[in-house]
Structures are given as C-alpha cells and as structure tokens.
Design a protein around this motif. Structure first.
Motif, mmCIF file in Angstrom:
data_model
loop_
_atom_site.group_PDB
_atom_site.id
_atom_site.type_symbol
_atom_site.label_atom_id
_atom_site.label_comp_id
_atom_site.label_asym_id
_atom_site.label_seq_id
_atom_site.Cartn_x
_atom_site.Cartn_y
_atom_site.Cartn_z
ATOM 1 N N PRO A 227 0.814 -1.224 0.000
ATOM 2 C CA PRO A 227 0.000 0.000 0.000
ATOM 3 C C PRO A 227 0.849 1.277 0.000
ATOM 4 O O PRO A 227 0.602 2.185 -0.797
ATOM 5 C CB PRO A 227 -0.841 -0.132 1.270
ATOM 6 C CG PRO A 227 -0.986 -1.601 1.461
ATOM 7 C CD PRO A 227 0.360 -2.165 1.041
ATOM 8 N N GLY A 228 1.844 1.342 0.854
ATOM 9 C CA GLY A 228 2.706 2.523 0.899
ATOM 10 C C GLY A 228 3.547 2.669 -0.352
ATOM 11 O O GLY A 228 3.728 3.782 -0.871
ATOM 12 N N MET A 229 4.058 1.549 -0.845
ATOM 13 C CA MET A 229 4.886 1.594 -2.059
ATOM 14 C C MET A 229 4.075 2.087 -3.254
ATOM 15 O O MET A 229 4.551 2.920 -4.031
ATOM 16 C CB MET A 229 5.487 0.208 -2.330
ATOM 17 C CG MET A 229 6.526 -0.213 -1.304
ATOM 18 S SD MET A 229 7.016 -1.951 -1.455
ATOM 19 C CE MET A 229 7.884 -1.948 -3.019
ATOM 20 N N PHE A 230 2.852 1.569 -3.405
ATOM 21 C CA PHE A 230 2.012 2.001 -4.523
ATOM 22 C C PHE A 230 1.642 3.469 -4.386
ATOM 23 O O PHE A 230 1.683 4.221 -5.352
ATOM 24 C CB PHE A 230 0.748 1.145 -4.629
ATOM 25 C CG PHE A 230 0.974 -0.251 -5.155
ATOM 26 C CD1 PHE A 230 2.161 -0.636 -5.740
ATOM 27 C CD2 PHE A 230 -0.036 -1.193 -5.058
ATOM 28 C CE1 PHE A 230 2.350 -1.930 -6.224
ATOM 29 C CE2 PHE A 230 0.137 -2.493 -5.549
ATOM 30 C CZ PHE A 230 1.335 -2.853 -6.120
ATOM 31 N N ALA A 231 1.275 3.887 -3.191
ATOM 32 C CA ALA A 231 0.866 5.282 -2.981
ATOM 33 C C ALA A 231 2.009 6.246 -3.269
ATOM 34 O O ALA A 231 1.793 7.323 -3.844
ATOM 35 C CB ALA A 231 0.362 5.479 -1.550
ATOM 36 N N ASP B 290 -2.173 6.486 -8.733
ATOM 37 C CA ASP B 290 -3.437 7.221 -8.735
ATOM 38 C C ASP B 290 -4.584 6.501 -8.032
ATOM 39 O O ASP B 290 -5.620 7.109 -7.753
ATOM 40 C CB ASP B 290 -3.874 7.523 -10.173
ATOM 41 C CG ASP B 290 -3.004 8.555 -10.857
ATOM 42 O OD1 ASP B 290 -2.200 9.215 -10.164
ATOM 43 O OD2 ASP B 290 -3.121 8.692 -12.098
ATOM 44 N N LEU B 291 -4.447 5.205 -7.756
ATOM 45 C CA LEU B 291 -5.571 4.421 -7.222
ATOM 46 C C LEU B 291 -6.225 5.056 -6.007
ATOM 47 O O LEU B 291 -7.451 5.066 -5.897
ATOM 48 C CB LEU B 291 -5.127 2.995 -6.867
ATOM 49 C CG LEU B 291 -4.904 2.053 -8.032
ATOM 50 C CD1 LEU B 291 -4.482 0.677 -7.512
ATOM 51 C CD2 LEU B 291 -6.128 1.951 -8.922
ATOM 52 N N ALA B 292 -5.434 5.564 -5.101
ATOM 53 C CA ALA B 292 -5.985 6.105 -3.853
ATOM 54 C C ALA B 292 -6.905 7.298 -4.073
ATOM 55 O O ALA B 292 -7.802 7.550 -3.279
ATOM 56 C CB ALA B 292 -4.851 6.493 -2.903
ATOM 57 N N SER B 293 -6.709 8.006 -5.176
ATOM 58 C CA SER B 293 -7.507 9.215 -5.406
ATOM 59 C C SER B 293 -8.667 8.996 -6.376
ATOM 60 O O SER B 293 -9.412 9.928 -6.652
ATOM 61 C CB SER B 293 -6.600 10.330 -5.938
ATOM 62 O OG SER B 293 -6.083 9.970 -7.214
ATOM 63 N N LEU B 294 -8.825 7.781 -6.867
ATOM 64 C CA LEU B 294 -9.850 7.515 -7.880
ATOM 65 C C LEU B 294 -11.093 6.865 -7.284
ATOM 66 O O LEU B 294 -10.981 6.011 -6.401
ATOM 67 C CB LEU B 294 -9.293 6.576 -8.955
ATOM 68 C CG LEU B 294 -8.115 7.080 -9.781
ATOM 69 C CD1 LEU B 294 -7.610 5.964 -10.698
ATOM 70 C CD2 LEU B 294 -8.508 8.299 -10.588
ATOM 71 N N PRO B 295 -12.275 7.247 -7.790
ATOM 72 C CA PRO B 295 -13.475 6.489 -7.424
ATOM 73 C C PRO B 295 -13.336 5.053 -7.946
ATOM 74 O O PRO B 295 -12.598 4.799 -8.910
ATOM 75 C CB PRO B 295 -14.613 7.221 -8.136
ATOM 76 C CG PRO B 295 -14.027 8.441 -8.748
ATOM 77 C CD PRO B 295 -12.547 8.332 -8.711
ATOM 78 N N LEU B 296 -14.033 4.129 -7.326
ATOM 79 C CA LEU B 296 -13.884 2.712 -7.648
ATOM 80 C C LEU B 296 -14.050 2.426 -9.135
ATOM 81 O O LEU B 296 -13.213 1.733 -9.731
ATOM 82 C CB LEU B 296 -14.867 1.873 -6.833
ATOM 83 C CG LEU B 296 -14.866 0.374 -7.132
ATOM 84 C CD1 LEU B 296 -13.486 -0.232 -6.915
ATOM 85 C CD2 LEU B 296 -15.915 -0.320 -6.287
ATOM 86 N N ALA C 106 -3.346 -2.437 -2.786
ATOM 87 C CA ALA C 106 -3.157 -0.985 -2.674
ATOM 88 C C ALA C 106 -3.824 -0.445 -1.412
ATOM 89 O O ALA C 106 -3.320 0.488 -0.784
ATOM 90 C CB ALA C 106 -3.721 -0.274 -3.904
ATOM 91 N N ASP C 107 -4.963 -1.051 -1.028
ATOM 92 C CA ASP C 107 -5.704 -0.568 0.134
ATOM 93 C C ASP C 107 -6.513 -1.714 0.746
ATOM 94 O O ASP C 107 -7.722 -1.835 0.529
ATOM 95 C CB ASP C 107 -6.631 0.578 -0.285
ATOM 96 C CG ASP C 107 -7.355 1.217 0.885
ATOM 97 O OD1 ASP C 107 -7.198 0.761 2.038
ATOM 98 O OD2 ASP C 107 -8.104 2.184 0.632
ATOM 99 N N PRO C 108 -5.845 -2.584 1.510
ATOM 100 C CA PRO C 108 -6.537 -3.752 2.064
ATOM 101 C C PRO C 108 -7.631 -3.428 3.074
ATOM 102 O O PRO C 108 -8.453 -4.286 3.371
ATOM 103 C CB PRO C 108 -5.406 -4.565 2.713
ATOM 104 C CG PRO C 108 -4.278 -3.629 2.877
ATOM 105 C CD PRO C 108 -4.432 -2.545 1.853
#
Length: 191
Positions: free
Chosen positions: A33-37, A87-93, A118-120
């Motif tokens: 999660p941290g690495m992807f973000a 970008d995953l953390a900032s995108l709607p599903l 990315a976000d378990p």
C-alpha cells in the motif's frame, strides 16, 4: 452454509495456518500500500500482484492461461503501470477499475487484486471461489458472473463490507475465510 463471526474468524485462522502463500501475502499487504501510494516500487512488485492472483490456486488454475496473462501484464509500459497504481488512492472505484482493466492482462478480478494490495482496508479480491461462497450462503443472489463487470464487483464489495462490519472483522480476514470456505462449499456441492 451460514456465515457468522466465529465461522469467519476460525476459517481465517485456518488460512493463516495452512495456506502456503500466507507469509509472503501478509508481507505484501503490509508493504505494497505505501509503495504504490508513493510510487516507490519496481516492475517486479507490480508483477507480483498478478502472479499472486493466479498462483494462489496452487496449480489448479490452467497454467497456459496463467502464463499468458502474466506475460501480457509484463508487456505494459511500466511508467503507465506506475501512474495507474499511484493514482488508485484518489480515484473512485469505477474509474480505478477502468484504469486498471485498460492495462494488458488485467480483468476485473486481477484489478481487484491490485485494489486489495493498494488498500486492504477498503478492498478485497474477487474470484469465483469467494463469490460462490457468498452465493451459497445466500449473501449474493446470482452465481458468479464470468467474467464479473465493474457493477458486479461493486455489488460483491458492498456485500463484503457489510459482512465485515456485521462480524467486526477486516476485509483481509473476510477474504481469507471465504477462500478457505470455498473448499467446503465445493465439496458439499459435488455430493
């Protein structure tokens, strides 16, 4: 089969004790999660998610299909992969799924694996095993849609989030229980 907190926690513990990929999966749930973000990951880190998605079946997934999908994913431009994952953390599903499935070798189930790593705390992977347990338990009305659409994943995710809240467990615990319960469900329906 009826799902309950005790069934979920017992099966998740069984997953911990018996699934060969548990340790490496758990490590990746902590670090990815941290690495992807942050965008601080390499090609192999992203490829690991695709490999995990298929290899968790321990040979039960058709090898030729697994290899084809892994090779397709490797052919993606890595800067593009990095951009999507950052970008995953900032995108709607729905947009996250669209961006992920636009990558070669990624369908909704593989995209859901990326979301999980990315976000378990917010997502869990979808596949026929997990879906079928929920269907047989009466939590999802329809059998597994092969392949699932974005709308199907949203329905699955909403159901899983509700169950996790009801049982006071996190989504990773619920995923692990569903994975283990699939073997029981399969055995019962083969009789």
């Amino acid at each position: 089969m009826e799902l309950s907190r005790s069934v979920v926690t017992d099966e998740a513990e069984s997953y911990r004790e018996s699934e060969p990929l548990f340790t490496v999966e758990d490590q990746h749930l902590d670090i990815l999660p941290g690495m992807f973000a942050d965008g601080e990951f390499g090609r192999r880190d992203a490829e690991w998610v695709v490999r995990w998605h298929f290899r968790r079946f321990l040979g039960a997934y058709p090898d030729a299909e697994r290899q084809r999908r892994e090779e397709q994913f490797r052919e993606n431009d890595f800067d593009r992969v990095r951009g999507v994952l950052v970008d995953l953390a900032s995108l709607p599903l729905a947009e996250a799924l669209d961006r992920l499935t636009a990558l070669d070798g990624v369908d909704v189930p593989v995209a859901s694996a990326f979301l999980q790593f990315a976000d378990p705390e917010s997502y869990l992977v979808v596949g026929e095993r997990e879906w079928s347990v929920l269907h047989h338990a009466g939590e999802l009305p329809d059998p597994y849609p092969d392949p699932p659409s974005t709308t199907d994943y949203e329905t699955y995710l909403d159901t899983c989030r509700s169950l996790a809240d009801e049982f006071d467990v996190d989504l990773t615990t619920l995923y692990r229980a569903l994975w283990r319960l699939a073997a029981v469900t399969d055995a019962n329906h083969e009789r």
